[in-house]
Design an enzyme around this catalytic site. Structure first.
Site, PDB file in Angstrom:
ATOM      1  N   SER A 184       0.825  -1.220   0.000  1.00 37.37           N
ATOM      2  CA  SER A 184       0.000   0.000   0.000  1.00 37.37           C
ATOM      3  C   SER A 184       0.859   1.270   0.000  1.00 37.37           C
ATOM      4  CB  SER A 184      -0.983   0.004   1.166  1.00 37.37           C
ATOM      5  OG  SER A 184      -0.316  -0.215   2.385  1.00 37.37           O
ATOM      6  N   ASP A 239      -2.266  -8.897  13.004  1.00 41.34           N
ATOM      7  CA  ASP A 239      -3.591  -9.405  12.646  1.00 41.34           C
ATOM      8  C   ASP A 239      -4.048 -10.579  13.512  1.00 41.34           C
ATOM      9  OD1 ASP A 239      -3.701  -7.550  10.609  1.00 41.34           O
ATOM     10  OD2 ASP A 239      -2.785  -8.896   9.161  1.00 41.34           O
ATOM     11  N   HIS A 276      -2.151  -8.766   2.179  1.00 42.97           N
ATOM     12  CA  HIS A 276      -1.771  -7.514   2.865  1.00 42.97           C
ATOM     13  C   HIS A 276      -2.858  -7.191   3.891  1.00 42.97           C
ATOM     14  CE1 HIS A 276       0.256  -3.842   3.545  1.00 42.97           C
ATOM     15  NE2 HIS A 276      -0.114  -3.128   2.502  1.00 42.97           N
ATOM     16  N   HIS A 336       5.735 -13.254   9.006  1.00 43.32           N
ATOM     17  CA  HIS A 336       5.858 -11.890   8.478  1.00 43.32           C
ATOM     18  C   HIS A 336       6.994 -11.821   7.483  1.00 43.32           C
ATOM     19  CE1 HIS A 336       6.110  -7.497   8.367  1.00 43.32           C
ATOM     20  NE2 HIS A 336       4.870  -7.534   8.800  1.00 43.32           N
ATOM     21  N   ARG A 360       3.112  -4.660  17.722  1.00 47.27           N
ATOM     22  CA  ARG A 360       1.720  -4.197  17.641  1.00 47.27           C
ATOM     23  C   ARG A 360       0.789  -5.271  18.196  1.00 47.27           C
ATOM     24  NH1 ARG A 360       1.484  -3.062  11.438  1.00 47.27           N
ATOM     25  NH2 ARG A 360       2.416  -5.135  11.540  1.00 47.27           N
TER      26      ARG A 360
HETATM   27  N1  CMX Z   1       1.568 -20.703   8.354  1.00 46.30           N
HETATM   28  C1  CMX Z   1       2.053 -21.695   7.572  1.00 46.30           C
HETATM   29  N2  CMX Z   1       3.057 -21.532   6.712  1.00 46.30           N
HETATM   30  C2  CMX Z   1       3.629 -20.322   6.678  1.00 46.30           C
HETATM   31  C3  CMX Z   1       3.205 -19.261   7.489  1.00 46.30           C
HETATM   32  C4  CMX Z   1       2.123 -19.493   8.345  1.00 46.30           C
HETATM   33  N3  CMX Z   1       1.624 -18.528   9.106  1.00 46.30           N
HETATM   34  N4  CMX Z   1       3.965 -18.198   7.235  1.00 46.30           N
HETATM   35  C5  CMX Z   1       4.828 -18.567   6.288  1.00 46.30           C
HETATM   36  N5  CMX Z   1       4.625 -19.841   5.947  1.00 46.30           N
HETATM   37  C6  CMX Z   1       5.278 -20.599   4.889  1.00 46.30           C
HETATM   38  C7  CMX Z   1       5.078 -19.870   3.581  1.00 46.30           C
HETATM   39  O1  CMX Z   1       3.811 -20.157   3.020  1.00 46.30           O
HETATM   40  C8  CMX Z   1       6.231 -20.370   2.769  1.00 46.30           C
HETATM   41  O2  CMX Z   1       5.892 -21.653   2.295  1.00 46.30           O
HETATM   42  P1  CMX Z   1       6.321 -22.100   0.792  1.00 46.30           P
HETATM   43  O3  CMX Z   1       7.810 -22.113   0.831  1.00 46.30           O
HETATM   44  O4  CMX Z   1       5.706 -23.437   0.658  1.00 46.30           O
HETATM   45  O5  CMX Z   1       5.781 -21.074  -0.149  1.00 46.30           O
HETATM   46  C9  CMX Z   1       7.318 -20.514   3.821  1.00 46.30           C
HETATM   47  O6  CMX Z   1       6.656 -20.600   5.088  1.00 46.30           O
HETATM   48  C10 CMX Z   1       8.282 -19.355   3.872  1.00 46.30           C
HETATM   49  O7  CMX Z   1       7.552 -18.150   3.983  1.00 46.30           O
HETATM   50  P2  CMX Z   1       8.165 -16.873   4.737  1.00 46.30           P
HETATM   51  O8  CMX Z   1       9.362 -16.433   3.971  1.00 46.30           O
HETATM   52  O9  CMX Z   1       8.340 -17.174   6.171  1.00 46.30           O
HETATM   53  O10 CMX Z   1       6.981 -15.833   4.642  1.00 46.30           O
HETATM   54  P3  CMX Z   1       6.696 -14.791   3.453  1.00 46.30           P
HETATM   55  O11 CMX Z   1       7.573 -13.612   3.656  1.00 46.30           O
HETATM   56  O12 CMX Z   1       6.746 -15.454   2.119  1.00 46.30           O
HETATM   57  O13 CMX Z   1       5.196 -14.423   3.736  1.00 46.30           O
HETATM   58  C11 CMX Z   1       3.322 -13.881   5.098  1.00 46.30           C
HETATM   59  C12 CMX Z   1       4.820 -13.627   4.836  1.00 46.30           C
HETATM   60  C13 CMX Z   1       2.864 -12.914   6.164  1.00 46.30           C
HETATM   61  C14 CMX Z   1       2.525 -13.629   3.796  1.00 46.30           C
HETATM   62  C15 CMX Z   1       3.175 -15.363   5.580  1.00 46.30           C
HETATM   63  O14 CMX Z   1       3.861 -15.518   6.788  1.00 46.30           O
HETATM   64  C16 CMX Z   1       1.718 -15.759   5.730  1.00 46.30           C
HETATM   65  O15 CMX Z   1       1.107 -16.197   4.756  1.00 46.30           O
HETATM   66  N6  CMX Z   1       1.176 -15.649   6.975  1.00 46.30           N
HETATM   67  C17 CMX Z   1      -0.222 -15.945   7.195  1.00 46.30           C
HETATM   68  C18 CMX Z   1      -1.099 -14.820   6.679  1.00 46.30           C
HETATM   69  C19 CMX Z   1      -0.922 -13.572   7.528  1.00 46.30           C
HETATM   70  O16 CMX Z   1      -0.890 -13.596   8.742  1.00 46.30           O
HETATM   71  N7  CMX Z   1      -0.819 -12.412   6.875  1.00 46.30           N
HETATM   72  C20 CMX Z   1      -0.701 -11.156   7.622  1.00 46.30           C
HETATM   73  C21 CMX Z   1       0.454 -10.346   7.126  1.00 46.30           C
HETATM   74  C22 CMX Z   1       0.544  -9.081   7.935  1.00 46.30           C
HETATM   75  C23 CMX Z   1       1.355  -8.010   7.243  1.00 46.30           C
HETATM   76  O17 CMX Z   1       1.999  -8.261   6.218  1.00 46.30           O
HETATM   77  O18 CMX Z   1       1.318  -6.887   7.757  1.00 46.30           O
END
Ligand code: CMX
Length: 432
Positions: free
Chosen positions: A232, A363, A262, A308, A317
């Site tokens: 954003s 979140d 996001h 994250h 937070r």
């Molecule tokens: N549960 C299960 N698996 C997870 C996970 C979770 N909460 N967080 C990361 N992973 C997995 C990823 O899916 C990824 O798997 P693949 O290699 O199979 O694709 C692996 O772990 C590595 O990911 P990462 O480098 O740790 O995380 P990213 O930077 O790619 O993604 C985020 C970050 C937030 C999108 C991810 O942790 C996620 O999907 N979390 C759950 C959704 C969520 O809480 N979103 C809120 C985000 C808040 C914000 O951005 O402000």
């Protein structure tokens, strides 16, 4: 306007001098390198965006103008906006003046209300918020000034004017979306004696409980900014860099915030918690939760609210909301489940071994608090986030206009070009 304009006029030469000094001394210095994985992987961690309002470190999380967010959890959003924009905390007088300014200009323009009413009943609240800001665009002082030939040096003043107009109205707009979409459609007038967030809490009409107003205040503080590289903020500053006015820029930024990876994630987190409540008919035991999480992971689903892209510790937070719940002794079902997940999920994710960060992000708890106070319509949660994030993105846009940043224009490469670049780099690297 004077309260901010005066302070910004004082800090403007400092911001400009710092930027000029960096350019003068270090223009040609390479400070980072970029890997093929980073180019293919969403520019992750590439230090390519200038953002002075806040920073997020893996080990500590958000700092606003160098101050840890946990040290700001008693502040008002006005105070935060002043800090974001000027780099200094306001005096009591300045804070009150800014509060008055935002309340005085708080209007829900008729044309905006007409747009909101005309939208489909199935329109997402974020689409309504974004459309509402575009409907205000014709009021832009920035656009008028640009069209009549204002000098580049002066454009920040009109940016400020638009930001104040936008921030003044955004709470009324968001509250109107909530009342039209989820309640009886009767709008609640602002009370000029209240500050920005207290008025927002009032206009939503969710609860008269003073703790609700305090939660809205905290929510607006905690979500206000998260540096410049997230979808954003980056969208907002990119759009504004084309000298599109703040109404265009914030509307576009909100469109990015509406994505499930996001800002929409908070909606998904709450759905997850409600799912748990339904499945276990209340609050499950830690063992039941652990098994439930494993079941999800085995199905290839993520645990919402955990992990994250930048953070590698519990999001401060999250901690601030957790403390809020403790302070007021809040332990209704959703909050209790959110707290219990915190006891269980980090170990599960560590054992699972994929997520780089097994700890909760903001979140993981924010939606539970809103829900237990009676805001049960979770498709609205990202609007709450958006109202708050508008503070930070407005401040970032303002900064760029103050220092005269150029249009954002990174270079894209084709797959073939990237391959060639990688081969060239490999050929010139010394053998190990
Ligand atoms: N549960 C299960 N698996 C997870 C996970 C979770 N909460 N967080 C990361 N992973 C997995 C990823 O899916 C990824 O798997 P693949 O290699 O199979 O694709 C692996 O772990 C590595 O990911 P990462 O480098 O740790 O995380 P990213 O930077 O790619 O993604 C985020 C970050 C937030 C999108 C991810 O942790 C996620 O999907 N979390 C759950 C959704 C969520 O809480 N979103 C809120 C985000 C808040 C914000 O951005 O402000």
């Amino acid at each position: 306007m004077d309260v901010l304009k005066t302070k910004l006029s004082q800090v403007l030469p400092i911001f400009r001098a710092k930027r000029a000094q960096l350019l003068e001394r270090y223009s040609d210095v390479a400070v980072a390198s970029v890997t093929v994985e980073q180019i293919i992987g969403g520019m992750r961690s590439v230090p390519a965006v200038l953002c002075d309002t806040s920073s997020v470190s893996p080990s500590e999380g958000l700092r606003i103008r160098g101050i840890p967010i946990l040290d700001l959890s008693d502040a008002t959003p006005e105070e935060i906006f002043f800090l974001l924009a000027t780099g200094e905390r306001p005096t009591d007088e300045e804070r009150t003046a800014l509060s008055r300014l935002l309340t005085e200009h708080a209007v829900l323009p008729d044309e905006v209300l007409a747009v909101l009413r005309a939208m489909q009943p199935t329109a997402h609240p974020m689409a309504m918020l974004s459309a509402a800001l575009l409907a205000m665009e014709h009021r832009s002082a920035f656009r008028r000034a640009y069209e009549s030939g204002a000098s580049k040096d002066q454009l920040w003043e009109y940016t400020l004017e638009d930001c104040i107009a936008l921030l003044s109205s955004i709470t009324s707009i968001a509250a109107a979306i909530y009342r039209l979409k989820f309640r009886d459609g009767v709008l609640i007038e602002p009370d000029p004696s209240l500050d920005w967030s207290a008025n927002f809490a009032r206009m939503l009409g969710v609860s008269d409980d003073p703790r609700w107003a305090d939660l809205v205040r905290l929510y607006l503080v905690l979500h206000s900014d998260h540096e410049g590289g997230n979808v954003s903020a980056f969208t907002g500053i990119t759009v504004a860099s084309a000298l599109s006015d703040p109404f265009y820029a914030i509307s576009a930024a909100l469109d990015g915030l509406a994505g499930p990876l996001h800002g929409l994630a908070n909606q998904e987190c709450l759905a997850f918690i409600l799912d748990i409540r339904q499945r276990f008919n209340g609050i499950p035991s830690n063992d039941q939760l652990r098994e439930f999480c494993w079941e999800r992971l085995r199905n290839g689903q993520v645990i919402p609210g955990y992990g994250h892209a930048v953070l590698r510790v519990t999001d401060p937070r999250f901690t601030a909301f957790y403390k809020f719940a403790e302070h007021y002794g809040l332990d209704d079902d959703c909050i209790a489940i959110a707290k219990r997940l915190y006891q269980v999920v980090p170990d599960v994710l560590r054992e699972h071994g994929k997520a780089k960060n097994p700890y909760p992000n903001v979140d993981a708890i924010s939606g539970s608090l809103l829900y237990d106070f009676g805001m049960t319509e979770f498709t609205f949660y990202t609007v709450m986030f958006g109202v708050s994030r508008a503070l930070g993105i407005c401040a970032q846009i303002l900064f760029h206009r103050m220092v005269g940043s150029p249009i954002v224009r990174p270079k894209s490469v084709t797959l073939a070009e990237l391959e060639q670049m990688a081969q060239n780099a490999t050929a010139t690297q010394p053998a190990s």
